[in-house]
Design a protein around this motif. Structure first.
Motif, PDB file in Angstrom:
ATOM      1  N   MET A 100       0.941  -1.317  -0.140  1.00 16.05           N
ATOM      2  CA  MET A 100      -0.048   0.005   0.134  1.00 16.05           C
ATOM      3  C   MET A 100       0.847   1.304  -0.026  1.00 16.05           C
ATOM      4  SD  MET A 100      -3.341   0.636   2.274  1.00 16.05           S
ATOM      5  CE  MET A 100      -2.835  -0.276   3.793  1.00 16.05           C
ATOM      6  N   ASN A 101       0.516   2.335  -0.835  1.00 17.98           N
ATOM      7  CA  ASN A 101       1.286   3.411  -0.746  1.00 17.98           C
ATOM      8  C   ASN A 101       0.999   4.458   0.245  1.00 17.98           C
ATOM      9  OD1 ASN A 101      -0.565   5.061  -1.840  1.00 17.98           O
ATOM     10  ND2 ASN A 101      -0.057   4.550  -3.950  1.00 17.98           N
ATOM     11  N   ASN A 102       1.931   5.545   0.414  1.00  9.87           N
ATOM     12  CA  ASN A 102       1.739   6.378   1.617  1.00  9.87           C
ATOM     13  C   ASN A 102       0.579   7.075   1.573  1.00  9.87           C
ATOM     14  OD1 ASN A 102       3.745   5.626   3.192  1.00  9.87           O
ATOM     15  ND2 ASN A 102       5.067   7.058   2.371  1.00  9.87           N
ATOM     16  N   LYS A 103       0.043   7.297   0.171  1.00  8.96           N
ATOM     17  CA  LYS A 103      -1.148   8.307   0.208  1.00  8.96           C
ATOM     18  C   LYS A 103      -2.529   7.542   0.389  1.00  8.96           C
ATOM     19  CE  LYS A 103      -2.963  11.958  -0.824  1.00  8.96           C
ATOM     20  NZ  LYS A 103      -2.913  12.793   0.438  1.00  8.96           N
ATOM     21  N   LYS A 104      -2.278   6.365  -0.218  1.00  4.04           N
ATOM     22  CA  LYS A 104      -3.704   5.650  -0.143  1.00  4.04           C
ATOM     23  C   LYS A 104      -3.885   5.179   1.317  1.00  4.04           C
ATOM     24  CE  LYS A 104      -5.752   1.200  -1.732  1.00  4.04           C
ATOM     25  NZ  LYS A 104      -5.506  -0.322  -2.186  1.00  4.04           N
ATOM     26  N   ILE A 152      -5.198   7.761   2.985  1.00  4.37           N
ATOM     27  CA  ILE A 152      -6.779   8.035   2.988  1.00  4.37           C
ATOM     28  C   ILE A 152      -7.500   6.813   3.842  1.00  4.37           C
ATOM     29  CG2 ILE A 152      -8.629   7.505   1.193  1.00  4.37           C
ATOM     30  CD1 ILE A 152      -6.634   8.863  -0.812  1.00  4.37           C
ATOM     31  N   ILE A 153      -7.089   5.748   3.889  1.00  7.91           N
ATOM     32  CA  ILE A 153      -7.848   4.716   4.739  1.00  7.91           C
ATOM     33  C   ILE A 153      -7.575   5.028   6.154  1.00  7.91           C
ATOM     34  CG2 ILE A 153      -7.267   2.266   5.275  1.00  7.91           C
ATOM     35  CD1 ILE A 153      -6.752   1.617   2.547  1.00  7.91           C
ATOM     36  N   LYS A 154      -6.618   5.531   6.678  1.00  2.08           N
ATOM     37  CA  LYS A 154      -6.523   5.806   8.086  1.00  2.08           C
ATOM     38  C   LYS A 154      -7.650   6.805   8.421  1.00  2.08           C
ATOM     39  CE  LYS A 154      -1.472   4.965   8.623  1.00  2.08           C
ATOM     40  NZ  LYS A 154      -0.253   5.669   8.654  1.00  2.08           N
ATOM     41  N   HIS A 155      -7.576   7.969   7.634  1.00  7.80           N
ATOM     42  CA  HIS A 155      -8.383   8.718   8.045  1.00  7.80           C
ATOM     43  C   HIS A 155      -9.862   8.585   7.571  1.00  7.80           C
ATOM     44  CE1 HIS A 155     -10.172  12.831   8.194  1.00  7.80           C
ATOM     45  NE2 HIS A 155     -10.629  12.585   6.877  1.00  7.80           N
ATOM     46  N   SER A 156     -10.069   7.837   6.771  1.00 14.02           N
ATOM     47  CA  SER A 156     -11.741   7.683   6.370  1.00 14.02           C
ATOM     48  C   SER A 156     -12.212   6.513   7.626  1.00 14.02           C
ATOM     49  CB  SER A 156     -11.588   6.702   5.088  1.00 14.02           C
ATOM     50  OG  SER A 156     -11.287   7.399   3.879  1.00 14.02           O
ATOM     51  N   PRO A 165      -7.472  13.245  12.149  1.00 10.29           N
ATOM     52  CA  PRO A 165      -6.525  13.206  11.361  1.00 10.29           C
ATOM     53  C   PRO A 165      -6.067  11.602  10.941  1.00 10.29           C
ATOM     54  CG  PRO A 165      -5.645  14.398  13.057  1.00 10.29           C
ATOM     55  CD  PRO A 165      -6.986  13.859  13.329  1.00 10.29           C
ATOM     56  N   ALA A 166      -5.419  11.487   9.867  1.00  9.62           N
ATOM     57  CA  ALA A 166      -4.518  10.329   9.930  1.00  9.62           C
ATOM     58  C   ALA A 166      -3.057  10.620  10.733  1.00  9.62           C
ATOM     59  CB  ALA A 166      -4.306   9.841   8.635  1.00  9.62           C
ATOM     60  N   THR A 167      -2.514   9.436  11.368  1.00  7.96           N
ATOM     61  CA  THR A 167      -1.113   9.815  11.787  1.00  7.96           C
ATOM     62  C   THR A 167      -0.104   8.909  11.323  1.00  7.96           C
ATOM     63  OG1 THR A 167      -1.625   8.156  13.678  1.00  7.96           O
ATOM     64  CG2 THR A 167      -2.178  10.685  14.205  1.00  7.96           C
ATOM     65  N   GLU A 168       1.122   9.036  11.582  1.00  7.19           N
ATOM     66  CA  GLU A 168       2.068   7.925  11.176  1.00  7.19           C
ATOM     67  C   GLU A 168       1.561   6.708  11.449  1.00  7.19           C
ATOM     68  OE1 GLU A 168       6.562   7.468  10.461  1.00  7.19           O
ATOM     69  OE2 GLU A 168       5.568   9.421  11.041  1.00  7.19           O
ATOM     70  N   GLU A 169       1.132   6.271  12.822  1.00  8.38           N
ATOM     71  CA  GLU A 169       0.806   4.912  13.084  1.00  8.38           C
ATOM     72  C   GLU A 169      -0.545   4.531  12.810  1.00  8.38           C
ATOM     73  OE1 GLU A 169       2.781   4.167  16.322  1.00  8.38           O
ATOM     74  OE2 GLU A 169       1.766   2.357  16.910  1.00  8.38           O
ATOM     75  N   GLY A 170      -1.514   5.523  12.840  1.00  9.26           N
ATOM     76  CA  GLY A 170      -2.812   5.132  12.550  1.00  9.26           C
ATOM     77  C   GLY A 170      -3.779   6.562  12.525  1.00  9.26           C
ATOM     78  N   PHE A 171      -4.618   6.381  13.190  1.00 13.63           N
ATOM     79  CA  PHE A 171      -5.647   7.759  13.154  1.00 13.63           C
ATOM     80  C   PHE A 171      -6.131   8.021  14.719  1.00 13.63           C
ATOM     81  CE2 PHE A 171      -8.354   4.033  12.637  1.00 13.63           C
ATOM     82  CZ  PHE A 171      -9.208   3.990  13.632  1.00 13.63           C
ATOM     83  N   TYR A 172      -6.668   9.170  14.847  1.00 10.18           N
ATOM     84  CA  TYR A 172      -7.436   9.427  15.921  1.00 10.18           C
ATOM     85  C   TYR A 172      -8.623  10.571  15.745  1.00 10.18           C
ATOM     86  CZ  TYR A 172      -4.775  14.065  16.465  1.00 10.18           C
ATOM     87  OH  TYR A 172      -4.375  15.171  16.150  1.00 10.18           O
ATOM     88  N   GLY A 196     -11.217  16.258   2.922  1.00  9.17           N
ATOM     89  CA  GLY A 196     -11.026  14.979   2.161  1.00  9.17           C
ATOM     90  C   GLY A 196      -9.410  14.746   1.876  1.00  9.17           C
ATOM     91  N   PRO A 197      -9.203  14.011   0.859  1.00 12.32           N
ATOM     92  CA  PRO A 197     -10.029  12.920   0.348  1.00 12.32           C
ATOM     93  C   PRO A 197     -10.221  11.691   0.941  1.00 12.32           C
ATOM     94  CG  PRO A 197      -7.692  12.573  -0.439  1.00 12.32           C
ATOM     95  CD  PRO A 197      -7.694  13.844   0.529  1.00 12.32           C
ATOM     96  N   HIS A 198     -11.365  10.843   0.652  1.00 13.82           N
ATOM     97  CA  HIS A 198     -11.611   9.698   1.682  1.00 13.82           C
ATOM     98  C   HIS A 198     -11.821   8.534   0.389  1.00 13.82           C
ATOM     99  CE1 HIS A 198     -13.412  13.076   3.659  1.00 13.82           C
ATOM    100  NE2 HIS A 198     -12.629  12.533   4.523  1.00 13.82           N
ATOM    101  N   ILE A 199     -11.999   7.163   1.021  1.00 16.69           N
ATOM    102  CA  ILE A 199     -12.260   6.165   0.211  1.00 16.69           C
ATOM    103  C   ILE A 199     -13.821   6.508  -0.400  1.00 16.69           C
ATOM    104  CG2 ILE A 199     -10.881   4.394   1.374  1.00 16.69           C
ATOM    105  CD1 ILE A 199     -13.136   3.770   3.052  1.00 16.69           C
ATOM    106  N   ASP A 200     -14.353   5.546  -1.528  1.00 21.41           N
ATOM    107  CA  ASP A 200     -15.772   6.099  -1.896  1.00 21.41           C
ATOM    108  C   ASP A 200     -16.700   5.550  -0.800  1.00 21.41           C
ATOM    109  OD1 ASP A 200     -14.723   6.938  -4.264  1.00 21.41           O
ATOM    110  OD2 ASP A 200     -14.584   4.946  -5.039  1.00 21.41           O
ATOM    111  N   SER A 201     -16.562   4.340  -0.234  1.00 23.30           N
ATOM    112  CA  SER A 201     -17.622   3.915   0.685  1.00 23.30           C
ATOM    113  C   SER A 201     -17.172   3.188   1.964  1.00 23.30           C
ATOM    114  CB  SER A 201     -18.535   3.173  -0.172  1.00 23.30           C
ATOM    115  OG  SER A 201     -18.086   1.890  -0.298  1.00 23.30           O
ATOM    116  N   THR A 202     -17.809   2.892   2.870  1.00 18.96           N
ATOM    117  CA  THR A 202     -17.269   2.348   4.083  1.00 18.96           C
ATOM    118  C   THR A 202     -16.760   0.977   3.996  1.00 18.96           C
ATOM    119  OG1 THR A 202     -19.612   1.953   5.086  1.00 18.96           O
ATOM    120  CG2 THR A 202     -18.378   4.028   5.841  1.00 18.96           C
TER     121      THR A 202
END
Ligand SMILES: [Zn+2]
Ligand SMILES: [Zn+2]
Length: 584
Positions: free
Chosen positions: A1-5, A8-12, A34-41, A123-129
């Protein structure tokens, strides 16, 4: 998985968490997520304090949100309409953000809707949950966090989480977290009795116990041995100096209130040295120097003092007094390249002996070009230095990555990042070119034409501070240090009191060979004593009983191995001595 993707997954997933929180607490107010290096909060203002038991309940609700496969519906609306919407929903924090966006001149904002949850977000986000694998995320902890990181604001509740592409990755992550806990240097430092703290002495001022001191001394012996081979000479300077020294060097300004001032009588206004470099310039300046004398290379392991904020309690990562292994080379401009290569070879040798070389990457740390005021020295020199480092990276095949804004106060540098056993990245060795400091201290040498010109100074750190390096070693080896570094190399365990005399004979033989040994007397059962030596991660255990006593042998149990080997004492002593000398 690249960093950008990944981001997006973390933040979504943070949005999905917020959707679940809204369902649990309809009156919840939302901060940011927000997304963080490790995950999200995500930060929430909730009617009650969360407890750990809430996390699995929220995870269940998140799974339902994922299963419902809500799409992330994007809508661009005017800031007025957004204000109206969030006023109606009583979302005071979002309203504050909208106001700021308005003040910045924004006319429109974007909102995203997932299920019943509407968030102000660019954004951006994934398309759907449904794109999130419902088995590959986890909520990891709850903590307090001030709104906008300002203590004057309300404290919100922050929920942290991690998310991966599949269940296996999540499991690996969780397993690594467990291992990291087991390897934590604070925990192992205590169990292995390596360092301690005292309230009377103060926080951030670690004390090395006899065992910790052995490791520190062994490291020092090793680094000095390697550096001497490459032409470094040991020097020794006091911990104090007049403030003026650091005013000239620029460190007084750089460190500001991190400097410790020492005053006694009126005429004393000293500071505790935050770095060794300025002291070394004065050893260079103590004699007239000619080009024939250069390069001159000094090294020193000594305490440095900085009043850093002590972050973690009881740990060695951030302390006020650190013992730094530092070195400098004073050379001609033509010698700079070879000097740096010389230092990189030291890094290679030293880290190679620890099995860390190869598992690393190199940063070519250059200026923050937008803020030249953060640095000292001439633009021309900076350009030249950056070019030299680039050439070295090519010639030595270092593959250095250019990192802007990471340079030192006085020049660009090459930083080496190593990965420990759990994949954690640690930056320690560094090589830095410095044209500015010699000029500031009016250092000079006579060149071939008889002119007096300033030398170039090259700074290098190999193991950095012994304190931080010990953290790396403890966590990398999980306390099972290589034989040459182990505080106790051999534990002698007589089966019973009857064989203590022979055990003492064994001890004597090993001591004569400079082997660090400890005796385990019969106060506990044999099994317990063996288990204790295993817990202490001692490389060799020698069990001696009747057979060994009669044949003058030892039964050897090597750390991490099940099988037992029997050797004549003499032979074992020779074998282990060689092993220690070879730093295997
Ligand atoms: Zn968002
Ligand atoms: Zn230096």
């Amino acid at each position: 998985m690249n960093n950008k993707k990944q981001e997006i997954i973390k933040h979504s997933t943070a949005h999905i968490l917020a959707t679940a929180v809204l369902e649990m607490f309809p009156e919840a107010k939302f901060g940011t997520g927000p997304a963080t290096e490790e995950g999200f909060y995500y930060d929430f203002d909730l009617p009650r304090t969360l407890i750990p038991e809430d996390l699995p309940l929220l995870e269940e609700k998140m799974r339902a949100v994922i299963k419902a496969d809500h799409s992330f519906e994007k809508e661009e609306i005017s800031t007025e309409n957004a204000t109206k919407h969030f006023e109606k929903a009583n979302q005071t924090y979002k309203l504050e953000i909208i106001k700021d966006l308005q003040n910045e001149g924004n006319k429109n904002v974007t909102i995203y809707k997932t299920g019943n949850f509407v968030d102000l977000c660019s954004g951006p986000h994934i398309d759907s949950t449904g794109e999130i694998n419902s088995q590959s995320f986890k909520l990891t902890k709850i903590s307090g966090a001030y709104w906008r990181a300002n203590e004057k604001n309300k404290q919100m509740q922050r929920i942290y989480g991690v998310v991966f592409e599949n269940k296996k990755e999540l499991e690996e992550y969780l397993e690594n977290q467990e291992k990291a806990k087991e390897r934590d240097h604070r925990k192992l430092g205590k169990e292995l009795d390596l360092f301690c703290f005292s309230d009377l002495i103060g926080p951030g001022l670690p004390l090395f116990t006899p065992k910790g001191t052995i490791i520190k001394d062994e490291l020092q012996k090793h680094i000095e041995e390697v550096c001497r081979k490459y032409g470094f000479q040991k020097v020794s300077a006091p911990s104090l100096a007049k403030v003026e020294l650091f005013e000239i060097s620029g460190h007084a300004k750089k460190f500001g209130d991190e400097l410790f001032h020492v005053t006694s009588k009126k005429e004393h206004d000293f500071v505790l040295k935050p770095v060794q470099c300025p002291h070394h310039t004065q050893i260079y300046a103590s004699k007239t120097r000619s080009y024939r004398d250069l390069p001159i290379r000094y090294m020193e392991s000594d305490k440095q003092y900085r009043a850093e904020k002590t972050g973690e309690v009881g740990g060695l990562s951030r302390v006020y007094a650190i013992t730094v292994e530092d070195g400098h080379s004073f050379c001609t401009a033509n010698q700079v390249k070879d000097e740096i290569k010389n230092m990189i070879n030291i890094i290679k040798d030293f880290y190679g002996a620890l099995g860390l070389w190869g598992n690393h990457w190199v940063s070519l740390s250059v200026r923050d070009y937008a803020h030249p005021e953060k640095y000292i020295g001439d633009e021309k020199d900076w350009n030249q230095c950056e070019k030299i480092l680039e050439e070295i990276s090519d010639e030595m095949k270092l593959g250095a990555k250019r990192c802007e804004g990471e340079a030192a106060l006085y020049g660009p540098k090459l930083d080496f990042m190593f990965k420990d056993a759990l994949g954690k990245e640690i930056q320690i060795p560094t090589v830095q070119i410095d044209f500015a400091t010699p000029k500031r201290f009016n250092l000079e040498y006579t060149n071939e034409k008889g002119e007096k010109i300033p030398p170039v100074m090259v700074h290098r750190a190999i193991l950095g501070s012994y304190e931080r390096f010990l953290v790396l070693l403890i966590e990398h080896f999980a306390g099972a240090f290589p034989l040459w570094l182990s505080p106790v190399q051999v534990k002698i365990i007589p089966i019973s009191e009857k064989f203590e005399d022979y055990a003492k004979e064994v001890e004597q033989k090993l001591l004569e060979n400079n082997i660090r040994v400890e005796m385990s007397f019969e106060s506990e059962s044999l099994g317990k004593r063996i288990a204790e030596a295993e817990k202490q991660k001692i490389p060799y255990m020698l069990v001696v009983g009747e057979k060994e006593c009669e044949a003058k042998t030892v039964a050897i149990r090597k750390r991490g191995e099940k099988k037992q080997e029997v050797l004549p004492l003499e032979e074992f002593a020779e074998k282990i001595k060689k092993e220690i000398e070879g730093k295997k």
